[in-house]
Design a protein around this motif. Structure first.
Motif, PDB file in Angstrom:
ATOM      1  N   GLY A 190       0.794  -1.217   0.000  1.00  0.00           N
ATOM      2  CA  GLY A 190       0.000   0.000   0.000  1.00  0.00           C
ATOM      3  C   GLY A 190       0.826   1.265   0.000  1.00  0.00           C
ATOM      4  N   SER A 191       0.143   2.363  -0.287  1.00  0.00           N
ATOM      5  CA  SER A 191       0.763   3.692  -0.280  1.00  0.00           C
ATOM      6  C   SER A 191      -0.146   4.631   0.497  1.00  0.00           C
ATOM      7  N   ARG A 192       0.398   5.248   1.527  1.00  0.00           N
ATOM      8  CA  ARG A 192      -0.367   6.134   2.401  1.00  0.00           C
ATOM      9  C   ARG A 192       0.182   7.558   2.267  1.00  0.00           C
ATOM     10  N   PHE A 204      -5.784  11.744   5.454  1.00  0.00           N
ATOM     11  CA  PHE A 204      -4.897  10.919   4.638  1.00  0.00           C
ATOM     12  C   PHE A 204      -5.694   9.916   3.819  1.00  0.00           C
ATOM     13  N   THR A 205      -5.078   9.467   2.729  1.00  0.00           N
ATOM     14  CA  THR A 205      -5.643   8.416   1.886  1.00  0.00           C
ATOM     15  C   THR A 205      -4.697   7.226   1.877  1.00  0.00           C
ATOM     16  N   ASP A 206      -5.260   6.074   1.643  1.00  0.00           N
ATOM     17  CA  ASP A 206      -4.480   4.838   1.631  1.00  0.00           C
ATOM     18  C   ASP A 206      -5.008   3.960   0.498  1.00  0.00           C
ATOM     19  N   ILE A 207      -4.171   3.693  -0.479  1.00  0.00           N
ATOM     20  CA  ILE A 207      -4.534   2.819  -1.597  1.00  0.00           C
ATOM     21  C   ILE A 207      -3.686   1.565  -1.508  1.00  0.00           C
ATOM     22  N   TYR A 208      -4.330   0.400  -1.601  1.00  0.00           N
ATOM     23  CA  TYR A 208      -3.585  -0.846  -1.455  1.00  0.00           C
ATOM     24  C   TYR A 208      -4.096  -1.914  -2.417  1.00  0.00           C
ATOM     25  N   SER A 209      -3.258  -2.896  -2.661  1.00  0.00           N
ATOM     26  CA  SER A 209      -3.628  -4.061  -3.458  1.00  0.00           C
ATOM     27  C   SER A 209      -2.886  -5.255  -2.886  1.00  0.00           C
ATOM     28  N   GLY A 210      -3.310  -6.448  -3.258  1.00  0.00           N
ATOM     29  CA  GLY A 210      -2.636  -7.620  -2.715  1.00  0.00           C
ATOM     30  C   GLY A 210      -3.290  -8.919  -3.150  1.00  0.00           C
ATOM     31  N   ILE A 211      -2.833  -9.990  -2.544  1.00  0.00           N
ATOM     32  CA  ILE A 211      -3.365 -11.324  -2.810  1.00  0.00           C
ATOM     33  C   ILE A 211      -3.684 -11.984  -1.473  1.00  0.00           C
ATOM     34  N   GLY A 212      -4.515 -13.010  -1.513  1.00  0.00           N
ATOM     35  CA  GLY A 212      -4.867 -13.682  -0.279  1.00  0.00           C
ATOM     36  C   GLY A 212      -5.588 -14.991  -0.526  1.00  0.00           C
TER      37      GLY A 212
END
Length: 261
Positions: A190-192, A204-212
């Protein structure tokens, strides 16, 4: 007189070199703090500055039917621990739309599979959502703008009522309650970014991606048609079986909005 003139001339031509040598030797007397400041201003030193340690925010999970609030706490230079809590308000809209694409219909014979149970179930009660997690800040960071990797666990669920869509009257044994529970283990990147203001609070904003990996646990049902000689009619009997599990990998993408202080 001539000797005095020669002596003064020699002193005159050698004095600039003497002064320069003295000035160079003074460098060793410059305080270390000033040297460090000069080094810092030249941006040769990695920047690791964090002015905010507390973060309150909400992951936008409304398409999942979840309303939640989360809290993060910076506990060291790079380590953040967090906890999210909330409640399920309605059935997962994203899952409803994707059931035609994702094969989760494990019906066999007269057993009702996940897809049918999910679509036929009438939402009754939402369960608690929890999300313990840990984040690690990567790379250099400055002014509370940083990138991170995260490991987190999520659990949520809801209860539905199985609706009979057969022409014969229904009898549910012991009841028609469907328990849906979801467990997921995720790895995220992620990027905050904080937007500095004059107040103590910073948006603040927080954009994230991932797998699970997701584990779906639900109540499975089996149905049969049986004739009741007393009532002189057929009934559809639904018998609740043991809980069943489905495991699926998934990709996630999300957005959070909150304040830091």
């Amino acid at each position: 007189m001539k000797m005095r003139f020669i002596f003064l001339f020699i002193i005159f031509i050698t004095s600039p070199g003497f002064v320069n040598s003295q000035e160079n030797n003074l460098d060793k007397y410059i305080p270390q703090s000033n040297k460090a400041k000069e080094y810092y201003n030249n941006e040769e030193m990695p920047v690791n500055i964090m002015s905010k340690k507390n973060y309150i925010f909400s992951d936008l999970l409304l398409l999942r039917g979840i309303a939640s609030i989360s809290y993060d706490r910076l506990i060291s230079n790079r380590l953040i621990i967090g906890m999210g809590i909330g409640s399920v308000l309605y059935k997962d809209l994203m899952l409803s739309l994707s059931l035609d694409i994702i094969n989760m219909d494990n019906s066999t014979g007269n057993t009702i599979g996940f897809t049918s149970l999910f679509s036929r179930g009438e939402f009754n009660k939402g369960l608690i959502y929890i999300n313990p997690n840990i984040k690690y800040i990567i790379g250099d960071y400055y002014n509370d703008s940083y990138k991170y990797v995260s490991l987190d666990f999520r659990k949520w669920g809801f209860k539905s009522k199985l609706i009979n869509n057969e022409p014969a009257p229904a009898i549910f044994l012991p009841n028609n309650t469907i328990d849906f529970n979801v467990y997921s283990f995720n790895f995220k990147y992620g990027s905050r970014v904080l937007f500095n203001s004059k107040s103590k609070l910073n948006l603040f904003t927080d954009i994230y991606s991932g797998i699970g990996v997701k584990f779906y646990k639900y109540s499975e049902f089996q149905y049969s048609y049986e004739y009741d000689s007393i009532m002189n009619t057929y009934f559809t009997y639904y018998r609740k079986l043991e809980d069943y599990n489905i495991v699926r990998p998934f990709f996630l993408f999300g957005f959070s909005l909150g304040v830091a202080f």
